[in-house]
Every structure is written in structure tokens, then in C-alpha cells.
Design a protein around this motif. Structure first.
Motif, mmCIF file in Angstrom:
data_model
loop_
_atom_site.group_PDB
_atom_site.id
_atom_site.type_symbol
_atom_site.label_atom_id
_atom_site.label_comp_id
_atom_site.label_asym_id
_atom_site.label_seq_id
_atom_site.Cartn_x
_atom_site.Cartn_y
_atom_site.Cartn_z
ATOM 1 N N THR A 1 45.961 45.708 40.333
ATOM 2 C CA THR A 1 46.358 44.364 40.769
ATOM 3 C C THR A 1 47.812 44.099 40.409
ATOM 4 O O THR A 1 48.409 44.812 39.593
ATOM 5 C CB THR A 1 45.491 43.281 40.090
ATOM 6 O OG1 THR A 1 45.791 43.259 38.703
ATOM 7 C CG2 THR A 1 44.008 43.521 40.323
ATOM 8 N N ASN A 2 48.371 43.052 40.983
ATOM 9 C CA ASN A 2 49.724 42.621 40.627
ATOM 10 C C ASN A 2 49.779 42.051 39.209
ATOM 11 O O ASN A 2 50.851 41.898 38.646
ATOM 12 C CB ASN A 2 50.221 41.563 41.612
ATOM 13 C CG ASN A 2 50.499 42.148 42.970
ATOM 14 O OD1 ASN A 2 50.684 43.347 43.117
ATOM 15 N ND2 ASN A 2 50.504 41.305 43.987
ATOM 16 N N ALA A 3 48.622 41.732 38.654
ATOM 17 C CA ALA A 3 48.569 41.174 37.306
ATOM 18 C C ALA A 3 48.765 42.254 36.237
ATOM 19 O O ALA A 3 48.806 41.946 35.050
ATOM 20 C CB ALA A 3 47.234 40.471 37.081
#
Length: 100
Positions: free
Chosen positions: A32-34
Motif C-alpha cells: 500500500t501507499n501507507a
């Protein structure tokens, strides 16, 4: 599943929308971008219907209370509006439904 907030604003009991009936599915998104894995919970239509999410997904959902009648979940929802993406806390109340 009944959503107890609207765009992060707590709803009074009289403002709660009608419950949405479906099946909860929890998945883990490893990339994820997280920069960390995220849990994602979706409410899908009951079997025999088109498989589409009935509500916005709930990210990093957590059960905050549970009893014989149901459970209260909270997590983050994302929505797009006016060219921007917004993240807000959502709280939902879910009760089991019987298979008819």
C-alpha cells in the motif's frame, strides 16, 4: 450494517440510515501507499447477487464492542469530493442476519 457517522460527523440515533444487509469480508493488502500492510473490510451483497461493495471500504477496522446482539466497528474510510480525497473515521453497528 448501520453506519453511525456521515463524513466523520457522529449521527444521532434518529439520523441513522437504514441498515445495509450483506456479508462482511476482511482482507489484508500487503502493498500500500501507507508503507505497511492494511486491513480492509468490505460489505458485499448477499450470495446470488452481483459482487460489489455496498458501502465504502473500512480500512484498519477494529471491533470496539461486542455482545450477543451485534458488534461496533470503527476504522477509516476514504471518499473523493471536489477533486480531493478525504479520510475520516467511521463507526458501524453490525448485527448477524439469519439465512432464510
Amino acid at each position: 450494517m448501520t453506519q453511525l457517522r456521515l463524513a466523520g460527523r457522529r449521527l444521532r440515533r434518529g439520523e441513522w440510515p437504514e441498515p445495509v444487509v450483506g456479508e462482511l469480508e476482511l482482507t489484508v493488502m500487503p502493498e500500500t501507499n501507507a508503507r505497511r500492510p492494511l486491513k480492509r473490510m468490505d460489505l458485499f451483497g448477499v450470495p446470488g447477487t452481483v459482487r460489489q461493495s455496498l458501502l465504502l471500504p473500512l480500512f484498519d477496522p477494529q471491533i470496539i464492542s461486542m455482545d450477543a446482539g451485534g458488534m461496533v466497528l470503527h476504522g477509516m474510510q476514504l471518499h473523493s469530493e471536489g477533486g480531493g480525497t478525504f479520510e475520516h473515521m467511521q463507526v458501524c453497528y453490525g448485527v448477524p442476519h439469519s439465512a432464510s
